[in-house]
Write a protein that holds these residues in place. Structure first.
Motif, short mmCIF file in Angstrom:
data_model
loop_
_atom_site.label_atom_id
_atom_site.label_comp_id
_atom_site.label_asym_id
_atom_site.label_seq_id
_atom_site.Cartn_x
_atom_site.Cartn_y
_atom_site.Cartn_z
N GLU A 38 94.41 92.69 -8.26
CA GLU A 38 95.25 93.94 -7.63
C GLU A 38 94.23 95.00 -7.33
OE1 GLU A 38 99.84 94.04 -9.60
OE2 GLU A 38 98.34 95.31 -10.37
N ALA A 39 94.47 95.58 -5.85
CA ALA A 39 93.30 96.56 -5.81
C ALA A 39 93.86 97.91 -6.08
CB ALA A 39 93.00 96.61 -4.41
N TYR A 40 92.90 98.70 -6.48
CA TYR A 40 93.09 100.27 -6.78
C TYR A 40 92.21 101.09 -6.22
CZ TYR A 40 97.01 98.69 -9.83
OH TYR A 40 98.03 98.22 -10.38
N GLY A 41 92.69 102.24 -5.68
CA GLY A 41 91.94 103.11 -5.02
C GLY A 41 91.21 104.33 -5.86
N GLY A 42 91.32 105.52 -5.41
CA GLY A 42 90.90 106.63 -6.24
C GLY A 42 91.52 107.77 -6.25
N ASP A 43 90.77 109.12 -6.29
CA ASP A 43 91.18 110.37 -6.19
C ASP A 43 91.70 110.52 -4.81
OD1 ASP A 43 89.00 112.36 -5.60
OD2 ASP A 43 88.04 110.53 -6.48
N PRO A 44 92.21 111.92 -4.64
CA PRO A 44 92.96 112.50 -3.47
C PRO A 44 91.81 112.96 -2.62
CG PRO A 44 94.29 113.36 -5.12
CD PRO A 44 93.06 112.69 -5.83
N GLY A 56 93.39 108.24 -9.80
CA GLY A 56 94.12 108.93 -8.75
C GLY A 56 94.34 110.30 -8.94
N ARG A 57 94.02 110.79 -10.09
CA ARG A 57 93.84 112.23 -10.26
C ARG A 57 92.65 113.02 -10.59
NH1 ARG A 57 98.98 110.20 -11.76
NH2 ARG A 57 100.79 111.33 -11.07
N GLY A 58 91.50 112.06 -10.52
CA GLY A 58 90.40 112.64 -10.61
C GLY A 58 89.61 111.92 -11.86
N ARG A 59 88.28 112.33 -12.04
CA ARG A 59 87.29 111.56 -12.95
C ARG A 59 87.70 112.21 -14.21
NH1 ARG A 59 81.30 110.24 -11.91
NH2 ARG A 59 80.50 109.79 -13.86
N MET A 66 84.76 103.85 -12.72
CA MET A 66 85.31 103.64 -11.62
C MET A 66 84.53 104.21 -10.48
SD MET A 66 89.24 103.46 -12.43
CE MET A 66 89.80 102.82 -10.66
N PHE A 67 83.75 105.42 -10.91
CA PHE A 67 83.26 106.30 -9.87
C PHE A 67 81.71 105.86 -9.57
CE2 PHE A 67 86.92 108.81 -11.26
CZ PHE A 67 87.19 109.64 -10.19
N GLY A 68 81.14 104.82 -10.33
CA GLY A 68 79.97 104.21 -10.27
C GLY A 68 79.96 103.29 -9.24
N PRO A 69 78.70 102.47 -9.49
CA PRO A 69 78.35 101.30 -8.61
C PRO A 69 79.53 100.18 -8.83
CG PRO A 69 76.93 101.50 -10.00
CD PRO A 69 77.60 102.78 -10.29
N ALA A 70 79.43 99.47 -7.74
CA ALA A 70 80.49 98.33 -7.71
C ALA A 70 79.51 96.94 -8.73
CB ALA A 70 80.50 97.71 -6.39
N GLY A 71 80.81 96.32 -9.04
CA GLY A 71 80.26 95.13 -10.18
C GLY A 71 80.05 95.62 -11.73
N VAL A 72 80.79 96.38 -11.96
CA VAL A 72 80.73 96.86 -13.23
C VAL A 72 81.97 96.73 -13.75
CG1 VAL A 72 80.18 98.87 -14.86
CG2 VAL A 72 78.70 98.54 -12.78
#
Length: 215
Positions: A38-44, A56-59, A66-72
């Protein structure tokens, strides 16, 4: 090589989710072929606002990876007891991740069975996110593991990209917000795919078939 693999996930959430299908996630002797995500996005403020996402409501301290690089590896507890396994996606600085929902055990079967003694069959060993986490022996202490580092105890091996005909798409399981978002992807040929369950807390929507018609 690791950077090249991570770059393949530094894309929008649905594309990263599809790319993870067929990949193998290794933890010690156990290898699990990924068959449902399942894919999930991020903050507004980002390109993929998603209120169903942990970001979804910030860091926060919990979702910072989740705000860092991919593959973690992003790990959290569901209902305080089920370890859920996620792979970060998108470019560094933009929050998104993919939940690994289900997989097929392709190595370390005896270890997997010992960890999941209540599983009714081998197909059930890693069916569902909590069961998958248990089968792989992943804990909260594994949060932040770089999955493409050859020295990591938990590693991800991407497979060849699958065709659109091999992948099914539908709404995400059990989320209250954005329940209709078709960001769940799976391999319909696999018996390890979990059963879809809509959250009872998700708002009902009109079907358009007449006044008062909902689903």
């Amino acid at each position: 090589m690791a950077a090249v693999c991570a770059d393949e996930l530094a894309v929008e959430p649905p594309a990263a989710a599809r790319r993870l299908l067929g990949a193998t996630l290794w933890s010690g002797p156990v290898g699990v072929r990924i068959v449902e995500v399942e894919a999930y996005g991020g903050d507004p403020t980002g390109p993929w606002p998603d209120l169903a996402s942990h970001s979804g409501r910030g860091r926060t301290k919990r979702n910072a990876v989740m705000f860092g690089p991919a593959g973690v590896l992003y790990v959290y507890l569901s209902y305080g007891m089920h370890t859920c396994v996620n792979v970060t996606s998108g470019p560094d600085g933009t929050a998104s991740a993919v939940l690994i929902r289900s997989g097929e055990v392709v190595a370390g079967l005896q270890t997997a069975r010992a960890r999941r003694t209540t599983a009714r069959s081998d197909a059930d060993l890693a069916k569902g996110p909590g069961n998958l986490g248990s089968t792989l022996g992943i804990t909260l202490g594994d949060y932040g593991t770089p999955l493409f580092d050859p020295s990591s105890p938990i590693r991800l091996e991407l497979a060849g990209a699958l065709s659109a005909a091999e992948i099914a798409t539908g709404p995400r399981v059990g989320v209250r917000m954005a329940a209709e978002q078709a960001w769940r992807f799976w391999l319909p040929a696999s018996t390890a795919v979990s059963v879809y369950r809509r959250s009872p807390r998700a708002p009902r929507i009109e079907t358009g078939s007449g006044p008062g018609s909902y689903r």
